[in-house]
Enzyme design. Structure first.
Site, PDB file in Angstrom:
ATOM      1  N   ASN A 212       1.203  -1.001  -0.217  1.00  0.00           N
ATOM      2  CA  ASN A 212      -0.045   0.073   0.091  1.00  0.00           C
ATOM      3  C   ASN A 212       0.443   1.252  -0.456  1.00  0.00           C
ATOM      4  O   ASN A 212       1.606   1.700   0.824  1.00  0.00           O
ATOM      5  CB  ASN A 212      -0.841  -0.019   1.530  1.00  0.00           C
TER       6      ASN A 212
ATOM      7  N   HIS B 209      -9.477   0.746   4.885  1.00  0.00           N
ATOM      8  CA  HIS B 209      -8.290   1.086   5.753  1.00  0.00           C
ATOM      9  C   HIS B 209      -8.370   2.365   6.084  1.00  0.00           C
ATOM     10  O   HIS B 209      -9.449   3.402   6.420  1.00  0.00           O
ATOM     11  CB  HIS B 209      -7.540   1.840   4.424  1.00  0.00           C
TER      12      HIS B 209
ATOM     13  N   GLU C 245      -6.798   4.713   7.804  1.00  0.00           N
ATOM     14  CA  GLU C 245      -6.710   5.921   7.859  1.00  0.00           C
ATOM     15  C   GLU C 245      -8.345   6.565   6.688  1.00  0.00           C
ATOM     16  O   GLU C 245      -8.192   7.834   6.656  1.00  0.00           O
ATOM     17  CB  GLU C 245      -5.257   6.213   6.537  1.00  0.00           C
TER      18      GLU C 245
ATOM     19  N   GLU D 256      -5.978  -4.948  10.737  1.00  0.00           N
ATOM     20  CA  GLU D 256      -4.348  -4.082  11.050  1.00  0.00           C
ATOM     21  C   GLU D 256      -4.670  -3.348  12.472  1.00  0.00           C
ATOM     22  O   GLU D 256      -5.788  -2.482  12.028  1.00  0.00           O
ATOM     23  CB  GLU D 256      -4.752  -2.793   9.892  1.00  0.00           C
TER      24      GLU D 256
ATOM     25  N   GLY E 254       2.211   1.877  10.909  1.00  0.00           N
ATOM     26  CA  GLY E 254       3.002   3.098  10.900  1.00  0.00           C
ATOM     27  C   GLY E 254       3.967   3.811  11.875  1.00  0.00           C
ATOM     28  O   GLY E 254       4.482   4.752  11.730  1.00  0.00           O
TER      29      GLY E 254
ATOM     30  N   SER F  60       3.440  -2.183  10.606  1.00  0.00           N
ATOM     31  CA  SER F  60       4.346  -2.247  10.553  1.00  0.00           C
ATOM     32  C   SER F  60       5.392  -4.114  10.719  1.00  0.00           C
ATOM     33  O   SER F  60       6.110  -4.089  11.053  1.00  0.00           O
ATOM     34  CB  SER F  60       5.002  -2.188  11.857  1.00  0.00           C
TER      35      SER F  60
HETATM   36  C1  PEP Z   1      -0.485   0.016   5.905  1.00  0.00           C
HETATM   37  O1  PEP Z   1      -0.844   0.891   5.675  1.00  0.00           O
HETATM   38  O2  PEP Z   1      -2.073  -0.726   5.213  1.00  0.00           O
HETATM   39  C2  PEP Z   1       0.473   0.068   6.391  1.00  0.00           C
HETATM   40  C3  PEP Z   1      -0.088  -1.926   7.122  1.00  0.00           C
HETATM   41  O3  PEP Z   1       1.808   0.255   7.005  1.00  0.00           O
HETATM   42  P1  PEP Z   1       2.282  -0.424   8.128  1.00  0.00           P
HETATM   43  O4  PEP Z   1       3.347  -1.235   6.879  1.00  0.00           O
HETATM   44  O5  PEP Z   1       3.595   1.008   6.937  1.00  0.00           O
HETATM   45  O6  PEP Z   1       2.298   0.164   8.876  1.00  0.00           O
END
Ligand code: PEP
Length: 251
Positions: A9, A96, A98, A168, A174, A214
């Site tokens: 992503n 997502h 966000e 997630e 992040g 992460s």
């Molecule tokens: C994401 O945005 O779906 C995600 C998992 O980000 P990161 O791997 O940077 O934590």
């Protein structure tokens, strides 16, 4: 049986030229290699057509990071599922955290987006996950269950079978703070039980459930070795081919 998938992503990163260069570099890294998982890259909308034309689409799937909750018409600035499909993309990341947090996406809008994605033969990668306060209050199972029930459980078993889920935990996205392999497995097993109760064991067993938050080259192998973790949705580490390829190689 369900597929293992590593999906990147890119979020709102990379100009078109930088994105194309990244996609071509990944293409090169996978040349002559047969990954033990499906590989997908989720690019900004404006990169989709160029990236889909530049890469080996037999090996790499292309995902949008969102789509509109309307079919077409006077919705300035929106991108429909059929437009996404017309670029050569075959996946769409929906829900997502966000988008839920910053753009007010609700269970109801996401339900419509999922339906439109399926109607246009896009595979939704549907994201679910709790925030830290919910985990600390031990509400994480209830939160994740509601996110699934409220947006997806009116689908027929056949349509549900076309969905990929991505767990997630928002506190891990992040932040560099990954869920432990045990925490990921516990939630993924719970999700699969929830699916089995609604759609039966076969549908549940066939659903790919990715972990995101992460995930990196150092922890992917341990996370993916869990029986109910079928791959990853990768943010930051998908922006460097060496890191992303190392995650793919964890399978
Ligand atoms: C994401 O945005 O779906 C995600 C998992 O980000 P990161 O791997 O940077 O934590």
């Amino acid at each position: 049986m369900r597929k293992n998938i590593v999906a990147g992503n890119w979020k709102m990163n990379k100009t078109l030229q930088e994105g194309l260069a990244l996609a071509e570099e990944l293409n090169g890294a996978l040349k002559g290699v047969t990954p033990n998982c499906d590989v997908v890259i989720g690019t900004p909308f404006i990169h989709l057509a160029s990236v889909a034309a530049a890469i080996d689409t037999n090996k790499i799937g292309v995902a949008a990071q969102n789509c509109a909750d309307k079919e077409s018409g006077a919705y300035t600035g929106e991108i429909s599922a059929s437009m996404v499909k017309s670029t050569g993309a075959n996946y769409v990341i929906l829900g997502h955290s966000e988008r839920r947090a910053y753009y007010g996406e609700t269970a109801e809008t996401l339900k419509t987006k999922v339906e439109l994605a399926l109607k246009n033969e896009l595979t939704p990668i549907f994201c679910i996950g709790e925030v830290l306060a919910e985990r600390e209050a031990e509400k994480h199972f209830d939160v994740v269950k509601s996110q699934i029930v409220d947006s997806l459980f009116e689908l027929s078993a056949e349509d549900f079978g076309k969905i990929v889920l991505a767990y997630e935990p928002v506190w891990a996205i992040g932040t560099g703070k990954t869920a432990s392999a045990a925490q990921a497995q516990e939630m993924h097993a719970f999700i699969r039980q929830t699916l089995a109760a609604q759609y039966g064991q076969e549908v549940a067993d066939n659903c790919s459930i990715l972990y995101g938050g992460s995930c990196n080259a150092g922890n992917a192998k341990e996370l993916f070795s869990n029986p109910d973790v079928d791959g990853g949705l990768i943010g930051g580490a998908s922006l460097k081919v060496a890191d992303f390829k190392a995650i793919i190689d964890a399978f």
